[in-house]
Scaffold this active site. Structure first.
Site: not given
Lengths: 319, 264
Positions: A86, A145, A206
């Site tokens: 994303i 991320c 996680i």
């Protein structure tokens, strides 16, 4: 006249078993939370569940400025899992604070903000903007991320950086700070210890595992961003192993998740050392699952004479 | 709009001569206000593989009978599972989702252009448009005549369809867009709706622009949540756009004017 008072599910649960947990100074009425990035800003799931019943909603990761996100395609299904890239698409901190946060607070939702600064300074600024006064209950600090070039996992794979960024955010906010750890490291306990030393109140783990898929017809990667983060049941054994390892080495509580689909999965995560759990990819499959799991967890406790869910935390961990 | 998660009972699930499947589902609690162009998100399989739901256009819907009708073709593991579902079984459905086609004024002159399995949402649209006394003209393109098995459903609505086949086995020989382009001159349409391969919709939109006729099309993309939360089904409608739309929530229906096709 019917004299029997009809109890709400919430009352029923609280009268019989104690689902409440402590997550580094943050009190959750039950251990079930919705994972960041899988639950939007909560409202998308209102047709399917009473989202105020959740222990907390962890909202979509917020950057300082609006972030457009990565090129399409952004998602791809794999065996018992999915890849996403994303790229932290979000409208920026101001829109979150002005529009999305009040909406959730009005509905009695306990909100954990997820901040994902592109730089060290961005994380400091974001941390300073989100304080107790804003109505947010805690900060999940995204240092993991896999889908952004700057910040993100870059912070989360170097113990010194982890220490510094956690420490910096702790200094500017009065809220509990919960760094979200990357599984894309060779020894997660080193990262966990660095976060704890930096002042983390709890650890979230996680995040997704970095992966990819190839389109054999086009002879190129499927995802527009080439790599993506793998989530879903496929990563559950990895998540459990890492939580088990970290629980043995640190003293702060763990918000555990990674492929939870049902109440047995929730129990596995709790017994591996999670004080609370986050439901992620399962929300896409069963939009009412997170609230349903609260009821099922209570049913399990009643059936198995577990008075307090916190008694089960780490039950399977041989210290 | 009241979206919900429901169990629907499969009444019929059959493969037609076209090779495509038609499925009728009894689903009394499905929102009566469901619009043409909206979709349903179906859990295909009981376990975790396939994991995600699959989106299907509402092909037709009878709100009085509580019957939902879908048309689909075998694409991957999700549709393969769906094709194996026996009559009498229940399937897990979320919907109706997304933004459907906008409703034209009663009596409007409307052209529908469908290509292949993209005809699916146009049946429910045609039903609603005939209820509004719109004057309908439908162009439908397929590869060969076996794929015309949905045709009788349109004929039951009392609307005429001009057919194009690639191999000339029925109707006009060639592309439906060529047929559409020939006929549009004399049609004086108020609005055009299209669904099919993107290359076809791009051509339809380009011809519509020449005649300054507005229109709408329906896009598809891999989806995860279907409700606008995961931001997975993102795409730019124009290459120069800063922002990505989400097919599931901002669409799947978009206007021609929002789009600029890049067909490389």
């Amino acid at each position: 006249m019917n004299t029997g008072q009809k109890n709400s599910p919430e009352q029923y649960i609280s009268d019989t078993v104690d689902l409440s947990v402590d997550l580094g100074g943050l009190r959750l009425k039950n251990p079930v939370t919705a994972a960041s990035g899988t639950f939007g800003y909560g409202r998308e799931y209102e047709p399917f569940a009473d989202i105020s019943r959740l222990g907390a909603v962890i909202v979509k990761g917020t950057t300082l400025k609006p972030t457009p996100g990565n090129p399409a395609p952004r998602i791809y299904e794999t065996a018992s899992g999915m890849l996403n890239s994303i790229g932290l698409e979000n409208p920026g901190i101001e829109v979150f604070l002005d529009i999305h946060l009040p909406y959730l607070l009005e509905r009695g939702v306990q909100v954990i903000a997820n901040i994902a600064g592109n730089t060290f300074e961005d994380n400091e600024t974001l941390g300073a903007m989100i304080r107790r006064q804003s109505g947010v209950a805690a900060i999940e600090l995204n240092i993991s991320c896999p889908n952004v070039e700057k910040g993100g996992m870059h912070f989360g794979t170097d113990p010194d950086m982890v220490f510094q960024v956690v420490n910096a955010v702790k200094k500017v906010t009065d809220l509990p700070v919960i760094p979200k750890l990357s599984p894309n490291v060779s020894d997660i306990t080193i990262i966990a210890q660095a976060a704890q030393a930096g002042g983390a109140d709890a650890l979230s783990m996680i995040n997704t595992l970095m992966g990819m898929a190839i389109d054999v017809k086009k002879r190129k990667p499927v995802l527009g961003n080439i790599f993506g983060g793998l989530s879903g049941p496929a990563i559950k054994p990895v998540a459990l192993r890492m939580i088990y390892q970290v629980h043995k080495e640190i003293d702060i509580p763990i918000l555990g998740g990674g492929g939870i689909m049902n109440v047995t999965d929730v129990l596995e995560f709790i017994m591996a050392g999670s004080s609370a759990v986050s439901i992620g990819t399962a929300n896409f499959v069963q939009p009412g699952i997170s609230v349903q799991l609260i009821n099922e967890l209570a049913d399990y406790m009643v059936a198995n004479n577990v008075a307090k869910i916190s008694d089960l935390v780490g039950a399977a961990v041989y210290k | 709009m009241s979206v919900s998660q429901m169990q629907g009972m499969v009444i019929e699930n059959v493969q037609k001569n076209s090779g495509w499947y038609e499925m009728e589902i009894s689903i009394p609690s499905f929102a009566p206000c469901a619009r043409p162009g909206q979709f349903v998100h179906i859990k295909t399989g009981a376990g975790s593989d396939p994991l995600l739901r699959r989106p299907f256009s509402i092909c037709d819907f009878d709100k009085d009978a509580g019957r939902l009708f879908l048309m689909y073709k075998l694409v991957g593991s999700g549709t393969k599972w769906l094709s194996s579902v026996a009559s009498g079984s229940y399937i897990d459905i979320v919907g109706p989702l997304g933004k459907g086609f906008t409703c034209p004024d009663p009596g409007a002159r409307v052209i529908l252009v469908g290509g292949g399995i993209g005809i699916a949402p146009l049946l429910y649209l045609a039903r609603r448009l005939t209820e509004r006394n719109c004057r309908l003209r439908i162009f439908y393109g397929v590869e060969e005549y076996h794929q015309l098995s949905a045709l009788n459903k349109f004929e039951r609505l009392g609307v005429n369809i001009d057919v194009a086949t690639h191999d000339g086995s029925a109707g006009f020989k060639g592309l439906v867009t060529d047929l559409f382009e020939q006929k549009i001159v004399s049609e004086k349409a108020d609005v055009i709706y299209t669904c099919g391969p993107e290359i076809m919709m791009a051509k339809v939109a380009a011809v519509a622009a020449q005649y300054q006729i507005p229109g709408e099309l329906s896009l598809e993309e891999y989806m995860a949540c279907g409700v606008g939360a995961c931001l997975g089904c993102a795409r730019k409608l124009k290459a120069e756009d800063d922002n990505f739309v989400k097919i599931c929530k901002d669409g799947p229906v978009f206007s021609f004017s929002q789009m600029k096709f890049d067909l490389n």
